[in-house]
Design a protein around this motif. Structure first.
Motif, short mmCIF file in Angstrom:
data_model
loop_
_atom_site.label_atom_id
_atom_site.label_comp_id
_atom_site.label_asym_id
_atom_site.label_seq_id
_atom_site.Cartn_x
_atom_site.Cartn_y
_atom_site.Cartn_z
N ILE A 247 0.87 -1.18 0.00
CA ILE A 247 0.00 0.00 0.00
C ILE A 247 0.90 1.23 0.00
O ILE A 247 1.87 1.29 0.76
CB ILE A 247 -0.93 0.01 1.23
N SER A 248 0.61 2.19 -0.85
CA SER A 248 1.47 3.36 -0.98
C SER A 248 1.54 4.16 0.32
O SER A 248 0.60 4.17 1.12
CB SER A 248 0.99 4.27 -2.12
N ASP A 249 2.67 4.83 0.52
CA ASP A 249 2.87 5.63 1.73
C ASP A 249 2.08 6.94 1.67
O ASP A 249 1.74 7.52 2.70
CB ASP A 249 4.35 5.96 1.90
N TYR A 250 1.81 7.41 0.44
CA TYR A 250 1.14 8.70 0.25
C TYR A 250 -0.06 8.51 -0.68
O TYR A 250 -0.11 7.56 -1.47
CB TYR A 250 2.10 9.73 -0.34
N ASP A 251 -1.01 9.43 -0.60
CA ASP A 251 -2.19 9.33 -1.44
C ASP A 251 -1.97 10.01 -2.79
O ASP A 251 -0.89 10.52 -3.09
CB ASP A 251 -3.43 9.88 -0.72
N ASN A 252 -3.04 10.04 -3.59
CA ASN A 252 -2.93 10.59 -4.95
C ASN A 252 -2.78 12.11 -4.98
O ASN A 252 -2.42 12.68 -6.01
CB ASN A 252 -4.14 10.19 -5.79
N ASP A 253 -3.04 12.79 -3.86
CA ASP A 253 -2.84 14.24 -3.81
C ASP A 253 -1.43 14.60 -3.38
O ASP A 253 -1.08 15.79 -3.30
CB ASP A 253 -3.85 14.87 -2.85
N ASN A 254 -0.63 13.58 -3.08
CA ASN A 254 0.75 13.81 -2.65
C ASN A 254 1.73 12.93 -3.42
O ASN A 254 2.71 12.43 -2.87
CB ASN A 254 0.88 13.55 -1.14
N ASP A 255 1.44 12.75 -4.72
CA ASP A 255 2.34 12.03 -5.63
C ASP A 255 2.61 10.60 -5.15
O ASP A 255 3.70 10.06 -5.36
CB ASP A 255 3.65 12.80 -5.78
N GLY A 256 1.61 10.00 -4.51
CA GLY A 256 1.81 8.69 -3.92
C GLY A 256 2.20 7.59 -4.89
O GLY A 256 3.00 6.71 -4.55
N ALA A 257 1.65 7.63 -6.11
CA ALA A 257 1.91 6.55 -7.07
C ALA A 257 3.37 6.52 -7.51
O ALA A 257 4.03 5.49 -7.45
CB ALA A 257 0.99 6.71 -8.28
N ILE A 258 3.86 7.66 -7.96
CA ILE A 258 5.25 7.70 -8.47
C ILE A 258 6.24 7.46 -7.33
O ILE A 258 7.25 6.75 -7.50
CB ILE A 258 5.54 9.04 -9.15
N LYS A 259 5.96 7.99 -6.15
CA LYS A 259 6.87 7.80 -5.02
C LYS A 259 7.03 6.32 -4.66
O LYS A 259 8.15 5.84 -4.46
CB LYS A 259 6.37 8.60 -3.81
N ILE A 260 5.92 5.59 -4.59
CA ILE A 260 6.02 4.18 -4.19
C ILE A 260 6.61 3.35 -5.32
O ILE A 260 7.39 2.41 -5.07
CB ILE A 260 4.65 3.63 -3.74
N LEU A 261 6.27 3.65 -6.57
CA LEU A 261 6.84 2.91 -7.69
C LEU A 261 8.35 3.11 -7.77
O LEU A 261 9.12 2.15 -7.96
CB LEU A 261 6.19 3.34 -9.01
N ASP A 262 8.80 4.34 -7.60
CA ASP A 262 10.22 4.63 -7.65
C ASP A 262 10.95 3.92 -6.50
O ASP A 262 12.04 3.37 -6.67
CB ASP A 262 10.45 6.15 -7.55
N LYS A 263 10.31 3.89 -5.35
CA LYS A 263 10.90 3.23 -4.17
C LYS A 263 11.02 1.73 -4.37
O LYS A 263 12.06 1.12 -4.09
CB LYS A 263 10.03 3.54 -2.95
N VAL A 264 9.97 1.11 -4.88
CA VAL A 264 9.94 -0.35 -5.06
C VAL A 264 10.90 -0.78 -6.18
O VAL A 264 11.61 -1.79 -6.04
CB VAL A 264 8.51 -0.83 -5.36
N ILE A 265 10.94 -0.03 -7.27
CA ILE A 265 11.74 -0.44 -8.43
C ILE A 265 13.20 -0.06 -8.28
O ILE A 265 14.12 -0.87 -8.56
CB ILE A 265 11.16 0.18 -9.71
N PHE A 266 13.45 1.15 -7.83
CA PHE A 266 14.84 1.66 -7.83
C PHE A 266 15.47 1.79 -6.44
O PHE A 266 16.64 2.15 -6.31
CB PHE A 266 14.87 3.01 -8.55
#
Length: 273
Positions: free
Chosen positions: A253-272
């Motif tokens: 589950i992402s650390d942040y919601d969609n109003d705080n760039d949650g998608a890109i932040k969690i994807l970047d964290k998981v992948i890179f």
């Protein structure tokens, strides 16, 4: 090894106010530079998705998996239409003036939404009006041109909740039925798709000839129409603002919601990392 990243739009890449995160395009380029294929998988039809994606070179699995098109060229590589007999059967249950009944459709004349004309309905500021210039009102759905992609009923939550129960009892074994909140009036939509009409099947079609397995995919989303894809991807991520039924099947589950760039932040964290 991650080979493909699938990203939802509404509630994921888009903020509550329907603004695309500024991190999206740089992240897409970062993925490509590492040999990872980025795609967008959305319930929206192509033209609405394209409005948010702009000039980003990316493929879109749209209409909840029933169409695949390139965002830049508009080239269609896959279509999975609903049988017209099924459309008529589903529409036969619509007996309420409170329900706005529509069909998302693939045609060659610029029309991508048909809606049933009802004497007592006002379509201003409604789900229908979102597609102004690309919609067409018809008195019935007995005859029409084009390939139907999904059926959407719009109404108040209480009306659709009861209608969903009827549809699930009568045809739930043959169709996927999703009840979701929307921005346009009357604020809720009930979408009906064939059983093989789902983001999961659209993504599977996309990777068919690309030597990519579902176990090498990361998918992220927020709503019930993301469930099958999230559940079957190698890594499935639910947004912090996502519905509970999605969070139950997600790996992360992402650390942040969609109003705080949650998608890109969690994807970047998981992948890179």
């Amino acid at each position: 090894m991650v080979k493909l990243v699938s990203m939802d739009l509404d509630g994921t890449l888009l903020s509550t106010d329907k603004v695309m995160t500024k991190s999206f395009k740089p992240f897409v380029e970062k993925l490509k530079s590492k040999g990872i294929v980025p795609i967008v998988a959305t319930g929206r039809e192509y033209f609405m998705a394209n409005k948010f994606l702009g000039n980003t070179d990316i493929d879109i699995v749209c209409n909840n998996g029933n169409v695949i098109r390139n965002n830049l060229t508009g080239k269609t590589s896959y279509v999975n239409p609903i049988d017209k007999k099924d459309v008529l059967e589903i529409m036969s249950f619509d007996k309420s003036d409170e329900i706005i009944s529509t069909i998302h459709i693939l045609r060659n004349d610029g029309v991508d939404l048909l809606y049933r004309l009802k004497e007592n309905q006002d379509y201003n500021n409604s789900y229908v009006n979102v597609f102004a210039g690309r919609n067409l009102g018809v008195k019935d759905f007995l005859q029409y041109d084009g390939e139907p992609l999904s059926i959407v009923f719009a109404a108040r939550y209480e009306v659709l909740k009861d209608f969903k129960e009827v549809l699930e009892e009568k045809i739930g074994d043959r169709f996927n039925i999703h009840l979701m909140e929307i921005v346009s009036k009357p604020y809720w939509m009930l979408e009906v798709l064939q059983k093989n009409g789902d983001k999961l099947f659209g993504v599977e079609k996309f990777i068919e000839d690309k030597n990519i397995n579902l176990k090498n995919i990361i998918s992220i989303g927020d709503d019930s129409n993301d469930k099958m894809l999230i559940e079957n991807s190698g890594i499935g991520i639910a947004m912090k603002n996502g519905v509970n039924e999605l969070k139950k099947v997600a790996d992360i589950i992402s650390d942040y919601d969609n109003d705080n760039d949650g998608a890109i932040k969690i994807l970047d964290k998981v992948i890179f990392g």
